[in-house]
Write a protein that holds these residues in place. Structure first.
Motif, PDB file in Angstrom:
ATOM      1  N   THR A 149      30.706  39.818 -46.514  1.00 24.74           N
ATOM      2  CA  THR A 149      30.289  40.468 -45.276  1.00 24.74           C
ATOM      3  C   THR A 149      31.549  40.861 -44.518  1.00 24.74           C
ATOM      4  OG1 THR A 149      28.278  39.149 -45.194  1.00 24.74           O
ATOM      5  CG2 THR A 149      28.982  40.202 -43.142  1.00 24.74           C
ATOM      6  N   LEU A 150      31.611  42.117 -44.138  1.00 24.90           N
ATOM      7  CA  LEU A 150      32.779  42.653 -43.456  1.00 24.90           C
ATOM      8  C   LEU A 150      32.342  43.161 -42.091  1.00 24.90           C
ATOM      9  CD1 LEU A 150      35.782  43.577 -43.681  1.00 24.90           C
ATOM     10  CD2 LEU A 150      34.911  45.722 -44.604  1.00 24.90           C
ATOM     11  N   GLN A 151      33.006  42.689 -41.056  1.00 22.87           N
ATOM     12  CA  GLN A 151      32.695  43.160 -39.719  1.00 22.87           C
ATOM     13  C   GLN A 151      33.718  44.222 -39.338  1.00 22.87           C
ATOM     14  OE1 GLN A 151      32.514  39.851 -37.006  1.00 22.87           O
ATOM     15  NE2 GLN A 151      30.557  39.152 -37.803  1.00 22.87           N
ATOM     16  N   VAL A 152      33.215  45.380 -38.953  1.00 22.39           N
ATOM     17  CA  VAL A 152      34.076  46.484 -38.527  1.00 22.39           C
ATOM     18  C   VAL A 152      33.540  46.998 -37.191  1.00 22.39           C
ATOM     19  CG1 VAL A 152      34.714  47.147 -40.886  1.00 22.39           C
ATOM     20  CG2 VAL A 152      32.749  48.219 -39.790  1.00 22.39           C
ATOM     21  N   LEU A 175      33.993  52.717 -36.346  1.00 21.84           N
ATOM     22  CA  LEU A 175      34.484  52.858 -37.722  1.00 21.84           C
ATOM     23  C   LEU A 175      33.315  52.955 -38.690  1.00 21.84           C
ATOM     24  CD1 LEU A 175      36.693  52.932 -39.852  1.00 21.84           C
ATOM     25  CD2 LEU A 175      36.766  50.421 -39.752  1.00 21.84           C
ATOM     26  N   TYR A 176      32.307  52.149 -38.485  1.00 23.79           N
ATOM     27  CA  TYR A 176      31.129  52.211 -39.352  1.00 23.79           C
ATOM     28  C   TYR A 176      30.445  53.570 -39.231  1.00 23.79           C
ATOM     29  CZ  TYR A 176      26.904  50.948 -41.827  1.00 23.79           C
ATOM     30  OH  TYR A 176      25.878  50.920 -42.734  1.00 23.79           O
ATOM     31  N   ALA A 177      30.385  54.098 -38.011  1.00 25.01           N
ATOM     32  CA  ALA A 177      29.781  55.423 -37.812  1.00 25.01           C
ATOM     33  C   ALA A 177      30.588  56.482 -38.566  1.00 25.01           C
ATOM     34  CB  ALA A 177      29.712  55.753 -36.333  1.00 25.01           C
TER      35      ALA A 177
END
Length: 93
Positions: free
Chosen positions: A7-10, A14-16
């Motif tokens: 699981t990577l939290q960004v 950035l995800y958008a």
């Protein structure tokens, strides 16, 4: 392929961006990350190769093509003539 997951939290922005890029390429954000990592690896390998070439040229004493524009042009003409003689001259004799 490795089946383990992480699981990577960004940041949301950035995800958008990943979603937007992925949508353009019709791939998931995860595939977009994989492509970006692959591009970064290729770029790093290219830079490493470039640096190795620069070091080789430096070890061999540099390019030795001349200091002035005229000297560089003259050296290029000489080299071109030598290549022609070695590779193609027999075709015209």
């Amino acid at each position: 392929m490795d089946t383990a997951t992480v699981t990577l939290q960004v940041p949301a922005s950035l995800y958008a961006d990943l979603q937007s890029l992925g949508a353009e390429e019709q791939v998931s954000p995860v595939e977009m990350i994989a492509r970006l990592v692959d591009n970064a690896r290729q770029h790093r390998a290219w830079l490493r190769g470039w640096e190795e070439l620069r070091e080789l040229i430096q070890r061999e004493g540099g390019l030795q093509v001349g200091v002035t524009k005229k000297e560089v042009v003259e050296q290029m003409r000489k080299t071109r003539y030598e290549i022609f003689e070695a590779e193609y001259a027999h075709l015209y004799r």
